[in-house]
Design an enzyme around this catalytic site. Structure first.
Site, short mmCIF file in Angstrom:
data_model
loop_
_atom_site.label_atom_id
_atom_site.label_comp_id
_atom_site.label_asym_id
_atom_site.label_seq_id
_atom_site.Cartn_x
_atom_site.Cartn_y
_atom_site.Cartn_z
N ARG A 133 -3.53 -4.35 -7.59
CA ARG A 133 -3.01 -2.89 -7.90
C ARG A 133 -4.13 -1.87 -7.56
O ARG A 133 -5.23 -2.14 -7.92
CB ARG A 133 -2.51 -2.88 -9.25
CG ARG A 133 -1.25 -3.53 -9.49
CD ARG A 133 -0.05 -2.71 -8.63
NE ARG A 133 1.11 -3.30 -8.90
CZ ARG A 133 2.03 -3.82 -8.19
NH1 ARG A 133 1.51 -4.39 -7.09
NH2 ARG A 133 3.14 -4.31 -8.70
N HIS A 138 -0.35 -2.07 1.73
CA HIS A 138 0.83 -3.04 0.81
C HIS A 138 1.39 -3.78 1.31
O HIS A 138 2.77 -3.80 1.10
CB HIS A 138 1.38 -1.81 -0.34
CG HIS A 138 1.49 -2.67 -1.67
ND1 HIS A 138 1.41 -1.83 -2.87
CD2 HIS A 138 1.70 -3.59 -2.05
CE1 HIS A 138 1.82 -2.68 -3.87
NE2 HIS A 138 1.90 -3.89 -3.45
N GLU A 150 -0.42 5.47 -3.44
CA GLU A 150 0.34 5.02 -2.36
C GLU A 150 1.67 5.74 -1.93
O GLU A 150 2.05 6.55 -3.09
CB GLU A 150 0.74 3.50 -2.67
CG GLU A 150 -0.35 2.77 -2.78
CD GLU A 150 -0.28 1.17 -2.74
OE1 GLU A 150 1.06 0.84 -2.78
OE2 GLU A 150 -0.94 0.49 -3.37
C1 8YV Z 1 6.24 -6.28 -3.90
C2 8YV Z 1 4.09 -5.97 -5.15
O1 8YV Z 1 6.07 -7.54 -3.22
O2 8YV Z 1 4.82 -7.94 -5.73
C3 8YV Z 1 4.38 -6.72 -6.19
O3 8YV Z 1 4.25 -6.70 -7.21
O4 8YV Z 1 3.36 -5.03 -5.20
C4 8YV Z 1 4.53 -5.81 -3.74
O5 8YV Z 1 3.82 -6.60 -2.89
C5 8YV Z 1 6.69 -5.09 -2.81
O6 8YV Z 1 6.63 -3.95 -3.31
C6 8YV Z 1 8.00 -5.68 -2.26
O7 8YV Z 1 9.03 -5.00 -3.22
#
Ligand code: 8YV
Length: 311
Positions: free
Chosen positions: A230, A277, A259
């Protein structure tokens, strides 16, 4: 079919077909007038599908009086107020495990790309610079001291991958685990003993700006930071300053403070690799995540135990 599910983020292809074939679903992100739609339909919404990067605001939670479940397509649940959900009796689910390999693969890929300057080397060939002479030397990846901040599913998967690089592996977490890797009590202590520092802690208030100037200076001018967790975990202005002033060797980043906006000062730096991301962004993994979202929704509607419940 009455609309009972509000979808804040798309699922992968097969998941979309299964979801819309089985339930009445509104794609929030396609609505021309969201506020009007919500005023007219909020009372019928029993489920919300969202992404780990997106979560759901308290304001949206409060506007959905019949909401029973928030199904997150992602492992992170720092973008939803779990206490507010608990108080309302709203279940929350996520999609752990199925995305662990993708996230760990990307973290190691960002390490190699950043230390060996692969993005710059690709550009060097494409723009014809090679005809003028060889590219500058980069940094050896293997045989380094690798530090992992956060030793959960993804941190452990990264450690497993790093065993093939012939260096040393150490970690820090809230508690020591029964593993052969060396444990350090704090991120600063670990950074002092690392050449490459991987971040794999959850987002949220407990880890906000965990990686600030003290950790970055402990990692030092030949150190590299890798973050696929994050953006909130890193003090981004401090990271940019450390990179600009040569107090940090480089960074491989998949997540950012705000983001999808990335500071121009960060994007201008030559010693970083930046991805948008994409930690879980492969077809196979997103289909697996979608299947888990559907499994949680099906269980919720059937009054059965939820496969991957957070709340
Ligand atoms: C999600 C993410 O996979 O898994 C998480 O917590 O931050 C992301 O990589 C992405 O938001 C798909 O929903």
């Amino acid at each position: 079919m009455q609309v009972e599910i509000l979808q804040l983020t798309p699922l992968a292809t097969a998941g979309e077909a299964a979801l819309h074939g089985k339930y009445g679903v509104c794609r929030w992100y396609e609505l021309p007038d969201r506020e009007r739609w919500l005023d007219e339909h909020n009372a019928s919404i029993r489920a919300v599908i969202t992404g780990g990067h997106l979560g759901i605001s308290n304001e949206m939670l409060h506007r959905l009086p019949a909401l029973g479940i928030v199904a997150i397509s992602g492992v992170g649940y720092d973008k939803i107020d779990l206490e507010a959900a608990r108080e309302r009796g709203i279940r929350v689910t996520n999609t752990p495990d199925v995305l662990t390999d993708d996230a760990a693969d990307l973290a190691v890929g960002l390490m190699i790309s950043t230390m060996r300057r692969i993005a710059a080397a690709d550009h060097f060939v494409r723009d014809g610079s090679w005809t003028s002479g060889p590219i500058a030397l980069a940094t050896k990846v293997s045989g380094r001291r690798y530090g992992i901040v956060g030793f959960g599913r993804i941190g452990r998967a990264v450690a497993h991958r790093l065993e093939g690089f012939g260096g040393s592996i150490a970690y820090t977490d809230f508690r020591q685990s029964q593993v052969s890797y060396r444990f350090y009590p704090t991120a600063v202590d670990l950074a002092r003993a690392s050449d490459v520092l991987f971040l794999h802690v959850s987002g949220g208030p407990a880890t906000h700006n965990l990686i600030g100037r003290e950790v970055l200076d402990a990692l030092g001018p030949t150190g590299f930071l890798i973050n696929v967790a994050r953006g909130s975990i890193v003090d981004e202005p401090e990271l940019i300053a450390a990179l600009q002033e040569g107090r940090l060797g480089g960074a491989g980043l998949d997540v950012y403070a705000d983001e999808p906006r990335v500071p121009a000062s960060l994007a201008a730096l030559p010693n970083v690799t930046l991805t948008p991301h994409i930690g879980s962004a492969t077809r196979d993994t997103r289909e697996a995540m979608a299947r888990l979202v559907l499994a949680n929704l099906d269980a919720f509607y059937a009054g059965q135990p939820l496969p991957t419940a957070v709340v």
